[in-house]
Design an enzyme around this catalytic site. Sequence first.
Site, short mmCIF file in Angstrom:
data_model
loop_
_atom_site.label_atom_id
_atom_site.label_comp_id
_atom_site.label_asym_id
_atom_site.label_seq_id
_atom_site.Cartn_x
_atom_site.Cartn_y
_atom_site.Cartn_z
N TYR A 155 9.35 54.34 -20.71
CA TYR A 155 9.05 55.68 -20.17
C TYR A 155 8.97 56.75 -21.26
CZ TYR A 155 14.23 56.23 -19.86
OH TYR A 155 15.57 56.29 -20.11
N PRO A 196 11.80 48.56 -24.95
CA PRO A 196 12.27 47.47 -24.06
C PRO A 196 12.20 47.88 -22.60
CG PRO A 196 14.01 48.17 -25.63
CD PRO A 196 12.93 49.24 -25.61
#
Length: 293
Positions: A155, A196
């Site tokens: 994000y 990740p």
Amino acid sequence: MHQDEPMLKNNALKGKTIVVTGGGTGLGKSMASCYSALGANVVITSRKIEVLEAAAAEITKETGQPVHPVACDVRSEEDIEGLLKATLEKFGRVDGLLNNAAGNFISPTERLSAKAFGVIIDIVLKGTVNCTMAFGKHWIKEKQAGTVLNIVTTYASTGSGYVVPSACAKAGVLAMTRSLAVEWAKYNIRFNAIAPGPFPTKGAWDRLVPEPLKDKISMEKRIPLKRVGEHSELSNLASYLMSDFSAYINGEVVTIDGGEWLQGAGQFNQLEAVPAPMWDAIETAIRGKKGSS
Ligand code: HXC
Ligand code: NAP
């Protein structure tokens, strides 16, 4: 061969000294262990010296390599100067910096005080900037090559509600990664990032999947590969990006998330929910419209 094993050759990081922030717990500890197993001298750092000392002893027991614990709050420039000094005193040099320390918790943004928003920016963005500036200036002064690897999130690129301070801070870290990859290439300082997806750790799960939410959200379900990540999968990638095998990779962000962020992005990915037999009726309906417009 199994994915749990180090991917690189034995001693692939021999002779290198690597500093891992947030290296006493979670993913930082896993990546520090992998660097150590590959022959690196490792310094692990965070605020809690007892946690660091226990982690350092555990890693050294496994790998036989020295791991040096140093207490340092990445928000404090003075602490970071101390970290650099302690690293040079212990190992005589430093070659790599893994900016992994972070703070985060889920919350509707309107519930956050200025201090709550600021604490995440201070740890994640300013902490990464502080460490990068101190180590970068050292390498520039010594005319020595360096490698910086920053842990961001998927994000950082897409944004996300409910973790807005973290999203703002990680986006800043990503911008710094790409900016300095170009500006400091002339000094032989390389910058990359890893984004990740979900890799279970106590630190993240206590703050992102707390008890009242545990039964309501399933990380696995929204991931196309239907599983969370294994720490060894991340550690192997972080070892490659820290090693000289990746010497020509600079300014890159590598996503490792089982396809999670694309699942949310693709307009028709929700059709995964259509039961297989219904596709016959759907195809018939589409073919039936042929020539009607
Ligand atoms: C609202 C909160 C809050 C919460 C703290 N605050 N928790 N506000 N909801 N759940 C507010 C406090 O009330 C205070 O504001 C301000 O935030 C600072 O809090 P402190 O407790 O004084 O800060 P500090 O002791 O420095 O602790 C920092 C922390 C803590 C970030 C709040 O959680 C921490 O130490 N975290 C480190 C480890 C961590 O977060 N790991 C997870 C990384 S996971 P006021 O105004 O009230 O004084 C990650 C994964 C991303 O990044 C992607 C996953 C898929
Ligand atoms: P974690 O175990 O909570 O790791 C965070 C580490 O940062 C801790 O060791 C903590 O140690 C340290 N830290 C926090 N504030 C600090 C400060 N001010 N100064 C120095 N160290 C500080 O969580 P994790 O899941 O392993 O997260 C590691 C990294 O991966 C983070 O960058 C996170 O954003 C990223 N990430 C994780 C996931 C996931 O699914 N787990 C997904 C995407 C990205 P102290 O409390 O001792 O200081």
